[in-house]
Write a protein that holds these residues in place. Structure first.
Motif, PDB file in Angstrom:
ATOM      1  N   UNK A 169       0.842  -1.211   0.000  1.00  0.00           N
ATOM      2  CA  UNK A 169       0.000   0.000   0.000  1.00  0.00           C
ATOM      3  C   UNK A 169       0.873   1.255   0.000  1.00  0.00           C
ATOM      4  N   UNK A 170       2.025   1.188   0.690  1.00  0.00           N
ATOM      5  CA  UNK A 170       2.934   2.327   0.690  1.00  0.00           C
ATOM      6  C   UNK A 170       3.511   2.545  -0.705  1.00  0.00           C
ATOM      7  N   UNK A 171       3.920   1.465  -1.331  1.00  0.00           N
ATOM      8  CA  UNK A 171       4.516   1.577  -2.660  1.00  0.00           C
ATOM      9  C   UNK A 171       3.502   2.099  -3.676  1.00  0.00           C
ATOM     10  N   UNK A 172       2.247   1.668  -3.540  1.00  0.00           N
ATOM     11  CA  UNK A 172       1.199   2.153  -4.442  1.00  0.00           C
ATOM     12  C   UNK A 172       0.925   3.639  -4.219  1.00  0.00           C
ATOM     13  N   UNK A 173       1.202   4.112  -2.991  1.00  0.00           N
ATOM     14  CA  UNK A 173       1.041   5.535  -2.673  1.00  0.00           C
ATOM     15  C   UNK A 173       2.325   6.313  -2.948  1.00  0.00           C
TER      16      UNK A 173
ATOM     17  N   UNK B  91      16.262   6.835  -2.305  1.00  0.00           N
ATOM     18  CA  UNK B  91      15.038   6.405  -2.993  1.00  0.00           C
ATOM     19  C   UNK B  91      14.014   7.540  -3.049  1.00  0.00           C
ATOM     20  N   UNK B  92      13.939   8.352  -1.999  1.00  0.00           N
ATOM     21  CA  UNK B  92      13.014   9.487  -1.989  1.00  0.00           C
ATOM     22  C   UNK B  92      13.359  10.495  -3.080  1.00  0.00           C
ATOM     23  N   UNK B  93      14.645  10.606  -3.394  1.00  0.00           N
ATOM     24  CA  UNK B  93      15.082  11.540  -4.434  1.00  0.00           C
ATOM     25  C   UNK B  93      14.988  10.914  -5.823  1.00  0.00           C
ATOM     26  N   UNK B  94      14.870   9.592  -5.887  1.00  0.00           N
ATOM     27  CA  UNK B  94      14.846   8.890  -7.171  1.00  0.00           C
ATOM     28  C   UNK B  94      13.818   7.765  -7.099  1.00  0.00           C
ATOM     29  N   UNK B  95      12.548   8.161  -6.969  1.00  0.00           N
ATOM     30  CA  UNK B  95      11.479   7.191  -6.727  1.00  0.00           C
ATOM     31  C   UNK B  95      11.209   6.265  -7.912  1.00  0.00           C
TER      32      UNK B  95
END
Length: 336
Positions: free
Chosen positions: A136-140, A309-313
């Protein structure tokens, strides 16, 4: 005072008050000044959560661990904080007590708060059950880093300790010290660290052609009480093993509690080797040989990967980092 009260006194809508609080540039200067004057007059402090929800953003990283009272996870969180603080982000920590229900509740609350990213050490049960919730996090579009424990069929970024290699090093040291009858207190075998440390134990014995017997394998749960209860079973055996490999720090503390009650010591009565350092035993001048990795580094690396990862989602390939272990030999592995 609520936001609705500010809206009423200002003669504007609640939505307009929200836009002023969140510094929306599409609000007329005259309206902004009027709302800010009321806010200042009544010393209104907006809810950080409400602001984050309205902005569909949050300056917070979620961290979920199974046992924050365990020095292992406390040190891991310190490593995470070291990195996250430099980015002026906040950290919201949830403790699950290694219960799947508490883990799922924690994850739901973090989802509702729209955090920027998540670092999680899943519960033992989550190896089989947790992926649906974390998806669910990844989908968001919220990045997730698994730290210390894995999830079955996961493609998420992760940082783990070499549990198989670490257990192999520890048990091999016992074998080098002429032990052949070696018991193990494992972690829960529904967890990957529990299974991997047992595999390392078996690998070390098989390599030296030492028989692996079921009576020497005791399944614990990574908690002190299980180390204590299983320790009493091991120590009361008619033919006591000459050595025991305990699979984490908390169970090792429990094992030493059992030894203390029976007036036994290491290595005189039984050799003991622990996976994870147990600093508390230093207070009592107990020289315990351990195999461990830097838990602070585990936290630091987990946080660094999350920020990347936050900078390169949109990056397709996930990162998997394995931290190596080292032996700290202090004499408790000896055969007397």
């Amino acid at each position: 005072m609520k936001m609705s009260d500010i809206a009423k006194k200002s003669g504007v809508s609640i939505a307009t008050v929200s836009r002023v609080i969140n510094e929306d540039k599409n609000v007329k200067d005259s309206t902004r000044e009027k709302v800010l004057k009321i806010i200042e007059e009544y010393d209104y402090t907006p809810s950080a959560i409400a602001r984050n929800l309205s902005k569909k953003d949050n300056n917070t990283i979620g961290v979920v661990v199974p046992d924050i009272s365990n020095p292992y996870f406390s040190e891991m969180v310190e490593g995470i904080s070291e990195v996250i603080d430099r980015e002026n982000l906040n950290i919201l920590i949830y403790n699950t007590n290694d219960k799947i229900q508490k883990e799922q509740k924690s994850l739901q609350m973090l989802l509702e708060q729209r955090i920027k990213g998540l670092i999680i050490t899943v519960t033992s049960e989550s190896y089989e059950k947790g992926k649906i919730y974390l998806d669910k996090f990844l989908k968001s579009n919220i990045p997730v880093v698994l730290s210390d424990r894995d999830i079955k069929d996961s493609s998420m970024d992760c940082v783990f300790i070499d549990n198989i290699g670490g257990a192999y090093k520890g048990v091999s040291l016992l074998v080098e010290n002429k032990h052949k009858d070696i018991a193990i207190i494992t972690g829960p075998l529904k967890s990957k660290p529990g299974r991997d440390r047992l595999k390392g134990y078996k690998n070390a014995l098989s390599e030296k052609e030492i028989e692996i017997t079921e009576e020497n394998i005791y399944e614990g749960d990574f908690q002190m009480e299980s180390g204590y209860l299983l320790g009493k079973e091991i120590l009361k055996r008619k033919k006591r093993p000459t050595a025991v490999f305990v699979s984490n720090n908390q169970m090792t503390l429990g094992f030493f509690k059992a030894m203390n009650e029976m007036k036994l010591s290491t290595p005189k009565d039984i050799a003991v080797l622990s996976f994870d350092r147990v600093e508390l035993l230093d207070i009592f001048d107990i020289n315990l040989t351990t195999v461990s990795a830097s838990v602070r580094e585990l936290g630091v690396k987990s946080a660094e990967i999350l920020l990347e990862r936050m900078k390169n989602r949109d990056k397709d390939i996930s990162q998997k980092t394995i931290l190596q272990t080292t032996l700290d030999v202090k004499g408790s592995e000896k055969k007397v």
